[in-house]
Design a protein around this motif. Structure first.
Motif, PDB file in Angstrom:
ATOM      1  N   GLY A 110      -2.390  -1.809  -2.780  1.00  0.00           N
ATOM      2  CA  GLY A 110      -2.260  -0.598  -3.579  1.00  0.00           C
ATOM      3  C   GLY A 110      -2.536  -0.912  -5.027  1.00  0.00           C
ATOM      4  O   GLY A 110      -2.229  -2.010  -5.499  1.00  0.00           O
TER       5      GLY A 110
ATOM      6  N   THR B 187      -4.606   3.577  -2.454  1.00  0.00           N
ATOM      7  CA  THR B 187      -4.921   2.534  -1.484  1.00  0.00           C
ATOM      8  C   THR B 187      -6.180   1.794  -1.922  1.00  0.00           C
ATOM      9  O   THR B 187      -7.193   2.417  -2.276  1.00  0.00           O
TER      10      THR B 187
ATOM     11  N   GLY C 285       0.817  -1.206   0.000  1.00  0.00           N
ATOM     12  CA  GLY C 285       0.000   0.000   0.000  1.00  0.00           C
ATOM     13  C   GLY C 285       0.849   1.254   0.000  1.00  0.00           C
ATOM     14  O   GLY C 285       1.985   1.265   0.510  1.00  0.00           O
TER      15      GLY C 285
END
Length: 438
Positions: A349, A250, A205
């Motif tokens: 991510g 994210t 992320g």
């Protein structure tokens, strides 16, 4: 006798010159290194100390951010950098090669070697530069392993399947290779690719400590590149552009994720072909006569899902006018990935979202003898980098969608003075002989 001799000399040189057409020849005033750190979001240097990137900005130019092309994924965005064309115009519309008739799909690395996927009539800057007398190289750069109209990059290094993109020791070795290409092989242009911080951003992320650590590794490599440039005596002859293909967002996790199988009135059996479960985007070919049914089922079915027919694609996306683009295109709002049957993807991510989303914006830095120092410029689109690179190399660009006017304020001077008109070989000696005879 002197007149006969003069006539004979003139005849000889006319015959010589007739086989060598007058043409313009471009001379590259400086060498150019294009560096891409994949997935480097525009603000990654704001929560991590990046002294080397900061010093590079002081010594050169920094854009507030750069807007990538849509769709914001690796191969399409890199080919926009290399060609100056929007994705619908250069045709590398996805990271994966696919065939809607056979359902064949190839992975990212395998697609790198499928020339038919890359060679769509748009030439990357490597080939254009080579056709104008320069020498070029590619190290891991997307598109560098393809053949374009029968031509390949002069020198290249290609990663193998299973390659680890995070090895800092290998990064340094690759930089050394590039420096030797510039000095020992006398290359004029090299495109150098690093697969980070993209891989770390996917896994952990964009807000993770691991991503912050990787940005510091990237910063160390920027410092290493500049140190090696100095070591090899290239400071006065090499321009450097450091950029990326896209940012990172994210991934949203929760009960409201986009799972197409759960959408009312939609069935995957209505599809002839689909490319789904690849981040926030989806490409769909409905079966004959079922386009409207599929569209109506998906359109408005989820508050975070965008669905459009290719002919109705928003003009600002430049992602509709290409035969490879499927009849239906899907993409999720920021953070929302698209799943088909179930959740196959578990990244923290992702990228591929709307290029107006700030999380998709990326970086642009440049330094070298052609650039101003300590200059911060307004944001611009990545489609404009190509024209800038052609200007730096002193070559005539192919048809492109960018504009040098967007970036020329970065430069100390323009390279127009470096354009010379080539005369037929023997022309200067010919004038000397005439003077001698007369």
């Amino acid at each position: 006798m002197e007149m006969l001799t003069l006539c004979a000399v003139i005849s000889a040189f006319v015959a010589l010159g007739s086989s060598i057409p007058l043409q313009q020849r471009k001379k590259a005033p400086h060498k150019l290194l294009l560096v891409s750190f994949d997935g480097f979001r525009w603000d990654y240097d704001q929560d991590v100390d990046t002294p080397n990137l900061d010093n590079l900005s002081k010594d050169g130019v920094k854009a507030k951010y750069m807007t990538p092309a849509f769709v914001t994924i690796t191969s399409p965005c890199h080919f926009t950098l290399l060609s100056g064309r929007y994705i619908e115009n250069h045709g590398v519309i996805h990271n994966m090669y696919f065939n809607v008739s056979t359902w064949q799909k190839e992975s990212y690395l395998r697609t790198q070697g499928i020339s038919s996927w890359w060679d769509n009539g748009t030439l990357p800057i490597w080939i254009t530069a080579q056709r104008q007398g320069l020498k070029t190289g590619s190290l891991f750069f997307p598109g560098g392993n393809a053949t374009y109209r029968g031509e390949t990059v002069n020198i290249k290094k290609v990663e193998k399947t299973g390659h680890s993109y995070s090895n800092e020791t290998e990064w340094a070795e690759n930089v050394e290779t590039v420096m030797k290409w510039f000095t020992e092989q006398d290359l004029d242009f090299v495109a150098l690719y690093f697969g980070e911080p993209d891989s770390t951003g996917h896994k952990h992320g964009p807000d993770s400590q691991q991503r912050k650590d990787m940005v510091q590794q990237v910063d160390r490599m920027v410092g290493h590149i500049r140190n090696r440039v100095q070591h090899y005596g290239l400071n006065s002859s090499l321009n450097i552009i450091i950029t990326s293909d896209h940012g990172m967002a994210t991934v949203h996790k929760g009960s409201d994720e986009i799972v197409l199988r759960n959408i009312k009135n939609f069935s995957l059996s209505d599809l002839q072909f689909h490319l789904l479960d690849y981040g926030p985007t989806g490409l769909i070919v409905p079966k004959e006569g079922r386009l409207e049914k599929v569209y109506q089922a998906l359109n408005g079915s989820h508050p975070q899902l965008n669905v459009y027919k290719k002919d109705d694609a928003p003009n600002r996306l430049h992602y509709g006018n290409n035969a490879r683009i499927t009849p239906l295109v899907l993409y999720g709002n920021s953070g929302y990935v698209i799943h088909s049957y179930m959740k196959y993807q578990f990244n923290n991510g992702e990228h591929g979202f709307d290029n107006e989303d700030m999380d998709m914006k990326t970086i642009f830095r440049a330094t070298g003898p052609s650039f101003k120092q300590g200059l911060i410029v307004e944001p611009f689109e990545s489609v404009n980098v190509y024209a800038l690179m052609c200007e730096l190399l002193g070559i005539t660009p192919e048809i492109h969608d960018g504009d040098l006017e967007v970036t020329k304020n970065m430069l100390l001077t323009h390279n127009q003075d470096n354009v010379v008109t080539a005369k037929p070989r023997g022309w200067i000696p010919f004038l000397s002989i005439i003077r001698t005879i007369l």
